[in-house]
Design an enzyme around this catalytic site. Sequence first.
Site, PDB file in Angstrom:
ATOM      1  CE  LYS A   1       3.854   9.223  -2.317  1.00 46.63           C
ATOM      2  NZ  LYS A   1       3.085   8.147  -3.102  1.00 46.63           N
TER       3      LYS A   1
HETATM    4  C1  PLP Z   1       3.171   6.509  -3.078  1.00 42.90           C
HETATM    5  C2  PLP Z   1       1.936   6.123  -3.796  1.00 42.90           C
HETATM    6  C3  PLP Z   1       2.004   4.578  -3.826  1.00 42.90           C
HETATM    7  C4  PLP Z   1       3.240   3.813  -3.565  1.00 42.90           C
HETATM    8  O1  PLP Z   1       3.783   4.433  -2.109  1.00 42.90           O
HETATM    9  P1  PLP Z   1       5.300   3.576  -2.359  1.00 42.90           P
HETATM   10  O2  PLP Z   1       5.707   4.258  -0.888  1.00 42.90           O
HETATM   11  O3  PLP Z   1       5.889   4.678  -3.185  1.00 42.90           O
HETATM   12  O4  PLP Z   1       5.329   2.437  -2.250  1.00 42.90           O
HETATM   13  C5  PLP Z   1       0.979   4.117  -3.995  1.00 42.90           C
HETATM   14  N1  PLP Z   1      -0.278   4.678  -4.444  1.00 42.90           N
HETATM   15  C6  PLP Z   1       0.047   5.875  -4.420  1.00 42.90           C
HETATM   16  C7  PLP Z   1      -1.694   6.242  -4.853  1.00 42.90           C
HETATM   17  C8  PLP Z   1       0.545   6.580  -4.290  1.00 42.90           C
HETATM   18  O5  PLP Z   1       0.568   8.060  -4.454  1.00 42.90           O
END
Ligand code: PLP
Length: 372
Positions: free
Chosen positions: A184
């Site tokens: 992210k």
């Molecule tokens: C990355 C992501 C998640 C999960 O986040 P984590 O921190 O990896 O648990 C949930 N929803 C979306 C749309 C994502 O891209």
Amino acid sequence: MIRLSKPIISEDEINAVNHVLRSGVFVQNEHVQRFEQLLKQFIGSDVLAVSSGTAALHVALSALKIKKGDAVFLPSFTFPATANVVELQHARPVLVDVDEDTYNIDPKKLEKSIEEWQGPEIPKAIIVVHQFGAPCNMTKIREIAKKYGLFLIEDAACALGTTWNGQHAGTFGDIGCFSWHPRKSITTGEGGAVAVKDNMLRKRIELLRNHGLEKSEGKVQLTLPGFNYRLTEFQAVLGKEQLKKFNGWLESRRDLAGYYKKYLKDTADVQLPKEVTGHAWQTYMVVLNENISQQAVIGEMRQKQIETNIGSLSVHLLDYYKTKYKYQDSFFPISRKLSEQGLALPMYPGLDKTDIDYVCSSLKEIISKCKK
Ligand SMILES: *Cc1c(COP(=O)(O)O)cnc(C)c1O
């Protein structure tokens, strides 16, 4: 190798983490609070840090008391965590197809799906996903949530910095959920946060992320059974440093997206993502025409030392969901197309424009070799 994405960790971050490690205070404390304050200043809503994006989604549903017998509407084109948390609360995920241009839940299909829902589960909530940092049409989505009396949760895992009409993603609904996974736009290793306005709800989430324990008049009380979804101090300090640089990174991502567009527009068999105002470009995903093999393109690009990948998944095509809810592959055709034909291209601040030139010219060169 040109990587698909790359977290930026400078000496400032390393020194800050070092400092926390030497302090001996590791679990949710002053740095977490400070990180939350900075996030609040940035998005304009109260924020509680948690241990991941999935923890954020889970604690959101738990705080809203989503349970067996409830139906929760969400897009089919998303990372499975969005649906998994509904399943973990023993509620029914109801999938809705997405919009071809934004890759986000289609408000018309969402309303139709709520309108036509036969039960036996009762509609309780909507989870929208601001996919890859593209803002959902929150004006329409909010109207729908209000009209049907549903909770609104925003999965803004990819959408730090995303805005709709100038307002930050994650602040429109009852609860907004963020992720700080390395893929992210800012990272704390693992990590996440919820944005929440309502005081009662915020209080509940504070309890739920910390076992349900609270201190009152010097005594520890257990108010309700909770999780351990706390962020650590060394993660928080990393987040603080990352956030300081984020505005610059956001600008860089927007710049790179514009550059991709300039290079790739008019490329045969490649459809580009729509440039929506307020897009934060966590991922730049193009869509290959149906006659091109996604896997062949990924393989050929790897040969050229370029890492690309699928963009996201179609929940209805995943074994567990397909079997349990008897989905056919042909359901949610746009979501299916995006998952089977989507190609995420390298995108991170600091990616060189000459690298983008190489990515684009390579894609143009190999695409005709990748016909199905
Ligand atoms: C990355 C992501 C998640 C999960 O986040 P984590 O921190 O990896 O648990 C949930 N929803 C979306 C749309 C994502 O891209």
